[in-house]
Scaffold this motif. Structure first.
Motif, PDB file in Angstrom:
ATOM      1  N   ILE A   1       6.926   4.430  -1.485  1.00 38.77           N
ATOM      2  CA  ILE A   1       5.487   4.736  -1.370  1.00 38.77           C
ATOM      3  C   ILE A   1       5.248   5.884  -0.401  1.00 38.77           C
TER       4      ILE A   1
ATOM      5  N   THR B   1       1.645 -12.230   7.506  1.00 42.04           N
ATOM      6  CA  THR B   1       3.029 -12.055   7.066  1.00 42.04           C
ATOM      7  C   THR B   1       4.016 -12.319   8.209  1.00 42.04           C
TER       8      THR B   1
ATOM      9  N   GLN C   1      -3.548  -8.944   7.441  1.00 44.29           N
ATOM     10  CA  GLN C   1      -2.465  -9.233   6.497  1.00 44.29           C
ATOM     11  C   GLN C   1      -1.096  -9.147   7.178  1.00 44.29           C
TER      12      GLN C   1
ATOM     13  N   TYR D   1       1.495  -1.785   7.465  1.00 48.58           N
ATOM     14  CA  TYR D   1       1.222  -2.836   6.486  1.00 48.58           C
ATOM     15  C   TYR D   1       2.304  -2.862   5.401  1.00 48.58           C
ATOM     16  N   VAL D   2       2.605  -1.693   4.839  1.00 45.49           N
ATOM     17  CA  VAL D   2       3.609  -1.615   3.779  1.00 45.49           C
ATOM     18  C   VAL D   2       5.000  -1.925   4.340  1.00 45.49           C
TER      19      VAL D   2
ATOM     20  N   CYS E   1       4.812  -5.876   5.119  1.00 46.06           N
ATOM     21  CA  CYS E   1       4.433  -6.774   4.022  1.00 46.06           C
ATOM     22  C   CYS E   1       5.163  -6.475   2.715  1.00 46.06           C
ATOM     23  N   ASP E   2       5.605  -5.247   2.530  1.00 46.88           N
ATOM     24  CA  ASP E   2       6.321  -4.872   1.301  1.00 46.88           C
ATOM     25  C   ASP E   2       7.438  -3.877   1.640  1.00 46.88           C
ATOM     26  N   PRO E   3       8.408  -4.292   2.478  1.00 46.72           N
ATOM     27  CA  PRO E   3       9.397  -3.349   3.034  1.00 46.72           C
ATOM     28  C   PRO E   3      10.268  -2.650   1.987  1.00 46.72           C
ATOM     29  N   LEU E   4      10.525  -3.317   0.859  1.00 44.80           N
ATOM     30  CA  LEU E   4      11.398  -2.721  -0.151  1.00 44.80           C
ATOM     31  C   LEU E   4      10.764  -1.497  -0.824  1.00 44.80           C
ATOM     32  N   ARG E   5       9.458  -1.429  -0.821  1.00 44.26           N
ATOM     33  CA  ARG E   5       8.756  -0.313  -1.460  1.00 44.26           C
ATOM     34  C   ARG E   5       8.300   0.750  -0.464  1.00 44.26           C
ATOM     35  N   HIS E   6       8.561   0.518   0.838  1.00 39.98           N
ATOM     36  CA  HIS E   6       8.034   1.421   1.865  1.00 39.98           C
ATOM     37  C   HIS E   6       8.514   2.856   1.684  1.00 39.98           C
TER      38      HIS E   6
ATOM     39  N   SER F   1      -5.704  -4.524   7.246  1.00 43.57           N
ATOM     40  CA  SER F   1      -4.254  -4.297   7.268  1.00 43.57           C
ATOM     41  C   SER F   1      -3.587  -5.185   8.303  1.00 43.57           C
TER      42      SER F   1
END
Length: 317
Positions: free
Chosen positions: A137, A227, A223, A125-126, A129-134, A220
């Motif tokens: 995190i 995306t 979403q 999911y990360v 959906c939010d690859p720059l923060r993977h 997850s």
């Protein structure tokens, strides 16, 4: 010690019958189970070895896969040696303490596996959906916290099942368990006392672990699909979706078998007992057997390293 009504007080030894109704062919049933077990151990060990020694695979997705492989080996090893002892060597006896330990280990490893599948879904999911923060995190410290949290959750929720049996249930109508391994409800049903608390807590654990994990895994992937389908390029959509296919396959086969086993055991009064037992055994043996095959075929990096390993082996010989 026998008491007047024929019940047994705190039995020291229990007897596992194997598969009721199929005793005459159990030795044949043991063959495919044994093959599945050895392939599961070999396949998962191979994936563990590749991930350990290949530094390019030291990423969250593959670390979770290694955790899943180790759990699969442990889970199948908890049941199969004793099961084959029943099928092939006529060794049905098991001490009460060993039976409770086997029950606790099996349910703990089931819960750990479910938790790892949830962690893998959140990782995807990360990543999508939010690859720059993977990378931020899913740090090494966060992965350690997940591993510890998943293990503690399983152990803490499974332990009261063991304690409730040990402390509350003293009288048993029989010492014979119509099963191939020590399962919570199979032991509880032997007792002559009120077992409502045991049953309620067993249902609570099942729904709190499986229910919680399934809801968040489903959310997850909903979403993720939203995306992925919003990506402008078809190639990007295919690449993103392809990273999830193996996990979706593993997720479906684990939880579908879990639900079939769970509901037939508790609500399938008219289903023959051997169906219950076979489904329970398949639920514990099929995922460890199929998981390395699914990931070996569908995960390109694993697939490439397996082929490379076999190529080197063949060339060396």
């Amino acid at each position: 010690m026998l008491i007047p009504n024929g019940s047994v007080f705190m039995p020291a030894v229990l007897t596992l019958t194997g598969i009721p109704g199929l005793e005459s062919v159990q030795h044949w049933i043991g063959i495919p189970f044994c093959v599945m077990y050895f392939l599961a151990v070999i396949g998962n060990s191979l994936i563990l070895g590749i991930i350990k020694y290949e530094h390019s695979l030291h990423k969250p997705m593959y670390i979770f896969l290694a955790m899943l492989g180790a759990t699969d080996i442990a889970l199948s090893t908890c049941i199969l040696p004793k099961m084959l002892g029943i099928f092939w060597f006529h060794l049905p006896e098991i001490s009460f303490a060993a039976c409770l330990l086997q029950m606790w280990l099996i349910h703990s490893f089931q819960a750990i596996e479910s938790g790892i599948l949830l962690a893998m879904a959140l990782d995807r999911y990360v990543a999508i959906c939010d690859p720059l923060r993977h990378i931020t995190i899913f740090s090494q410290q966060f992965l350690t916290h997940i591993a510890v949290g998943v293990t503690l959750r399983a152990a803490i929720l499974a332990t009261p099942c063991l304690v409730l049996i040990k402390c509350r249930l003293k009288l048993y109508r029989t010492t014979v368990i119509s099963h191939t391994y020590c399962e919570h409800m199979a032991i509880v049903k032997l007792a002559t006392e009120d077992v409502r608390i045991n049953k309620i807590y067993g249902l609570f654990v099942a729904f709190s672990i499986l229910g919680f994990d399934i809801i968040f895994i489903t959310l997850s992937y909903v979403q993720i699909f939203i995306t992925v389908f919003q990506l402008p390029q078809k190639e990007a959509r295919f690449k993103a979706f392809n990273t999830c296919i193996a996990h979706i396959c593993v997720f479906l086969q684990f939880y579908l078998l879990a639900f079939f086993s769970f509901f037939t055991h508790r609500f399938g009064a008219h289903i023959p007992p051997y169906i219950h037992i076979l489904l329970s055994n398949l639920y514990l043996l099929v995922p460890p057997f199929l998981n390395p095959i699914v990931y070996g075929v569908k995960t390109e990096q694993i697939h490439d390293h397996v082929l490379k390993l076999f190529s080197k082996t063949i060339l060396n010989h």
